[in-house]
Design a protein around this motif. Structure first.
Motif, PDB file in Angstrom:
ATOM      1  N   MET A   1       0.828  -1.197   0.000  1.00 49.59           N
ATOM      2  CA  MET A   1       0.000   0.000   0.000  1.00 49.59           C
ATOM      3  C   MET A   1       0.867   1.252   0.000  1.00 49.59           C
ATOM      4  SD  MET A   1      -1.428   2.532   2.280  1.00 49.59           S
ATOM      5  CE  MET A   1      -1.869   1.907   3.912  1.00 49.59           C
ATOM      6  N   VAL A   2       0.425   2.245  -0.770  1.00 49.12           N
ATOM      7  CA  VAL A   2       1.003   3.580  -0.736  1.00 49.12           C
ATOM      8  C   VAL A   2      -0.105   4.527  -0.308  1.00 49.12           C
ATOM      9  CG1 VAL A   2       2.049   5.441  -2.091  1.00 49.12           C
ATOM     10  CG2 VAL A   2       2.690   3.073  -2.516  1.00 49.12           C
ATOM     11  N   GLU A   3       0.229   5.475   0.567  1.00 45.98           N
ATOM     12  CA  GLU A   3      -0.792   6.401   1.030  1.00 45.98           C
ATOM     13  C   GLU A   3      -0.303   7.841   0.970  1.00 45.98           C
ATOM     14  OE1 GLU A   3      -1.829   5.711   5.114  1.00 45.98           O
ATOM     15  OE2 GLU A   3       0.252   5.403   5.720  1.00 45.98           O
ATOM     16  N   ASN A   4      -1.242   8.706   0.608  1.00 48.65           N
ATOM     17  CA  ASN A   4      -1.053  10.143   0.698  1.00 48.65           C
ATOM     18  C   ASN A   4      -1.929  10.631   1.842  1.00 48.65           C
ATOM     19  OD1 ASN A   4       0.589  10.252  -1.657  1.00 48.65           O
ATOM     20  ND2 ASN A   4      -1.256  10.274  -2.934  1.00 48.65           N
ATOM     21  N   ILE A   5      -1.306  11.249   2.839  1.00 49.26           N
ATOM     22  CA  ILE A   5      -2.037  11.758   3.990  1.00 49.26           C
ATOM     23  C   ILE A   5      -1.893  13.274   4.022  1.00 49.26           C
ATOM     24  CG2 ILE A   5      -2.288  11.695   6.495  1.00 49.26           C
ATOM     25  CD1 ILE A   5      -0.985   8.953   6.469  1.00 49.26           C
ATOM     26  N   TYR A   6      -3.028  13.961   4.136  1.00 51.08           N
ATOM     27  CA  TYR A   6      -3.038  15.423   4.175  1.00 51.08           C
ATOM     28  C   TYR A   6      -3.459  15.841   5.587  1.00 51.08           C
ATOM     29  CZ  TYR A   6      -2.909  14.814  -0.862  1.00 51.08           C
ATOM     30  OH  TYR A   6      -2.553  14.442  -2.131  1.00 51.08           O
ATOM     31  N   LEU A   7      -2.587  16.618   6.246  1.00 46.35           N
ATOM     32  CA  LEU A   7      -2.768  16.970   7.652  1.00 46.35           C
ATOM     33  C   LEU A   7      -2.948  18.476   7.802  1.00 46.35           C
ATOM     34  CD1 LEU A   7       0.142  14.691   8.826  1.00 46.35           C
ATOM     35  CD2 LEU A   7      -2.274  14.269   9.315  1.00 46.35           C
ATOM     36  N   ASN A   8      -3.814  18.863   8.715  1.00 44.31           N
ATOM     37  CA  ASN A   8      -4.123  20.272   8.939  1.00 44.31           C
ATOM     38  C   ASN A   8      -3.138  20.867   9.952  1.00 44.31           C
ATOM     39  OD1 ASN A   8      -5.211  22.771   9.434  1.00 44.31           O
ATOM     40  ND2 ASN A   8      -7.246  22.037  10.017  1.00 44.31           N
ATOM     41  N   PRO A   9      -2.162  21.690   9.498  1.00 41.00           N
ATOM     42  CA  PRO A   9      -1.155  22.214  10.427  1.00 41.00           C
ATOM     43  C   PRO A   9      -1.718  23.232  11.411  1.00 41.00           C
ATOM     44  CG  PRO A   9      -0.883  23.216   8.269  1.00 41.00           C
ATOM     45  CD  PRO A   9      -1.943  22.155   8.122  1.00 41.00           C
ATOM     46  N   LYS A  10      -2.868  23.813  11.097  1.00 36.11           N
ATOM     47  CA  LYS A  10      -3.486  24.725  12.067  1.00 36.11           C
ATOM     48  C   LYS A  10      -4.010  23.953  13.276  1.00 36.11           C
ATOM     49  CE  LYS A  10      -4.836  28.296   8.715  1.00 36.11           C
ATOM     50  NZ  LYS A  10      -5.974  29.056   8.127  1.00 36.11           N
ATOM     51  N   ARG A  11      -4.517  22.774  13.031  1.00 43.25           N
ATOM     52  CA  ARG A  11      -4.991  21.915  14.122  1.00 43.25           C
ATOM     53  C   ARG A  11      -3.846  21.123  14.738  1.00 43.25           C
ATOM     54  NH1 ARG A  11      -6.045  19.833  17.965  1.00 43.25           N
ATOM     55  NH2 ARG A  11      -7.917  18.735  18.692  1.00 43.25           N
ATOM     56  N   LEU A  12      -2.795  20.881  13.941  1.00 39.07           N
ATOM     57  CA  LEU A  12      -1.671  20.057  14.375  1.00 39.07           C
ATOM     58  C   LEU A  12      -0.358  20.822  14.180  1.00 39.07           C
ATOM     59  CD1 LEU A  12      -2.834  16.867  12.417  1.00 39.07           C
ATOM     60  CD2 LEU A  12      -3.304  17.356  14.844  1.00 39.07           C
ATOM     61  N   PRO A  13      -0.124  21.866  14.949  1.00 38.23           N
ATOM     62  CA  PRO A  13       1.082  22.670  14.747  1.00 38.23           C
ATOM     63  C   PRO A  13       2.364  21.843  14.918  1.00 38.23           C
ATOM     64  CG  PRO A  13      -0.002  23.222  16.823  1.00 38.23           C
ATOM     65  CD  PRO A  13      -0.945  22.358  16.067  1.00 38.23           C
ATOM     66  N   GLY A  14       3.313  22.049  13.986  1.00 36.17           N
ATOM     67  CA  GLY A  14       4.576  21.324  14.036  1.00 36.17           C
ATOM     68  C   GLY A  14       4.505  19.892  13.563  1.00 36.17           C
ATOM     69  N   ILE A  15       3.393  19.487  12.953  1.00 38.91           N
ATOM     70  CA  ILE A  15       3.200  18.091  12.568  1.00 38.91           C
ATOM     71  C   ILE A  15       4.249  17.620  11.572  1.00 38.91           C
ATOM     72  CG2 ILE A  15       1.574  18.674  10.711  1.00 38.91           C
ATOM     73  CD1 ILE A  15       1.431  15.578  13.026  1.00 38.91           C
ATOM     74  N   ASP A  16       4.791  18.519  10.750  1.00 39.40           N
ATOM     75  CA  ASP A  16       5.743  18.109   9.715  1.00 39.40           C
ATOM     76  C   ASP A  16       7.129  17.802  10.278  1.00 39.40           C
ATOM     77  OD1 ASP A  16       5.873  20.848  10.316  1.00 39.40           O
ATOM     78  OD2 ASP A  16       6.941  21.276   8.462  1.00 39.40           O
ATOM     79  N   THR A  17       7.332  17.942  11.577  1.00 37.00           N
ATOM     80  CA  THR A  17       8.656  17.714  12.172  1.00 37.00           C
ATOM     81  C   THR A  17       8.793  16.325  12.792  1.00 37.00           C
ATOM     82  OG1 THR A  17       8.008  18.601  14.348  1.00 37.00           O
ATOM     83  CG2 THR A  17       8.820  20.179  12.704  1.00 37.00           C
ATOM     84  N   PHE A  18       7.741  15.526  12.773  1.00 37.16           N
ATOM     85  CA  PHE A  18       7.766  14.250  13.476  1.00 37.16           C
ATOM     86  C   PHE A  18       8.288  13.112  12.589  1.00 37.16           C
ATOM     87  CE2 PHE A  18       4.886  16.646  16.147  1.00 37.16           C
ATOM     88  CZ  PHE A  18       5.190  16.188  17.418  1.00 37.16           C
TER      89      PHE A  18
END
Length: 242
Positions: free
Chosen positions: A145-162
């Motif tokens: 499986m390949v997945e594209n996940i789109y995350l809301n950074p306003k609701r999840l601040p700093g999410i791209d650093t994990f």
């Protein structure tokens, strides 16, 4: 070589070859993940042509009994993973609980902006910030499986650093105290095309299953949109009702 079959009824020859191979799989003579002989050898064993053999293999592939790996040949499909898309659980935990070996690979994390399609799917405004996470999942060493996940950074601040080679569901719960309350799920069969087919090591046009899941929190704030591209022979969708 002329096709020849004796005493097996009037079904098309490729279906009779299919039946023989399917019976061998069902009886355990060809266990899961066994590599099948080449088309030439199978044609000789069944007294038929490679064209007929190829049709039989294509039928078994369509049924999810075997799969083809680019440059490696045909293999017997392993048992399907029991999967409930309505539940929030770790892919790794679910796979491990079924006696299999999971691997998650993060392919890319990209801060970007909401386009027209994402605006329709998420309710966000065009141009709003969003984080796109692309991952590949493996079971027993096979990409499934390949997945594209789109995350809301306003609701999840700093999410791209994990580190995303872990359960995203657990990350949302443990770090952000997010409970996914509302989910809109869609599933339909599809043909896998690049870049998904390439990432999974299969030929473009291979049968797949497309799953989207849009999740919101208790305040109806968009949290994540998950696009999943599965190989069609890997899942058993099971949903409990009531």
């Amino acid at each position: 070589m002329e096709d020849r079959v004796n005493g097996e009824g009037s079904a098309p020859l490729y279906l009779r070859v299919r039946d023989r191979l399917a019976n061998q799989i069902q009886d355990g003579l060809l266990p899961p993940n066994t590599r099948l002989p080449s088309e030439r050898i199978l044609a000789e064993e069944h007294g038929t042509t490679r064209v007929t053999t190829r049709l039989a293999l294509a039928q078994l592939e369509a049924e999810g009994r075997i799969y083809r790996s680019n440059r490696r040949g045909w293999f017997v499909s392993p048992p399907r993973l029991v999967y409930n898309p309505t539940r929030d659980y770790s892919f790794s935990d679910n796979v491990s609980a079924q006696g299999r070996v999971p691997v998650t690979e993060t392919l890319r994390v990209t801060p970007t902006e909401v386009d027209a399609w994402l605006a329709t799917m998420t309710g966000l405004a065009i141009g709003d910030p969003i984080v796109r996470l692309r991952r590949r999942r493996q079971i027993d060493g096979r990409p499934v499986m390949v997945e594209n996940i789109y995350l809301n950074p306003k609701r999840l601040p700093g999410i791209d650093t994990f580190d995303f080679n872990r359960s995203l569901w657990k990350l949302l719960r443990e770090h952000y105290s997010v409970e996914l309350e509302r989910k809109q799920i869609e599933m339909f069969p599809t043909a896998l095309v690049d870049p998904q087919a390439e990432a999974l090591g299969v030929t473009a046009g291979t049968a797949g299953l497309y799953v989207t899941r849009c999740c919101r929190d208790a305040q109806d704030c968009f949290v994540e949109l998950d696009e999943e591209f599965w190989l069609h022979d890997t899942l058993s969708i099971q949903v409990s009702v009531g």
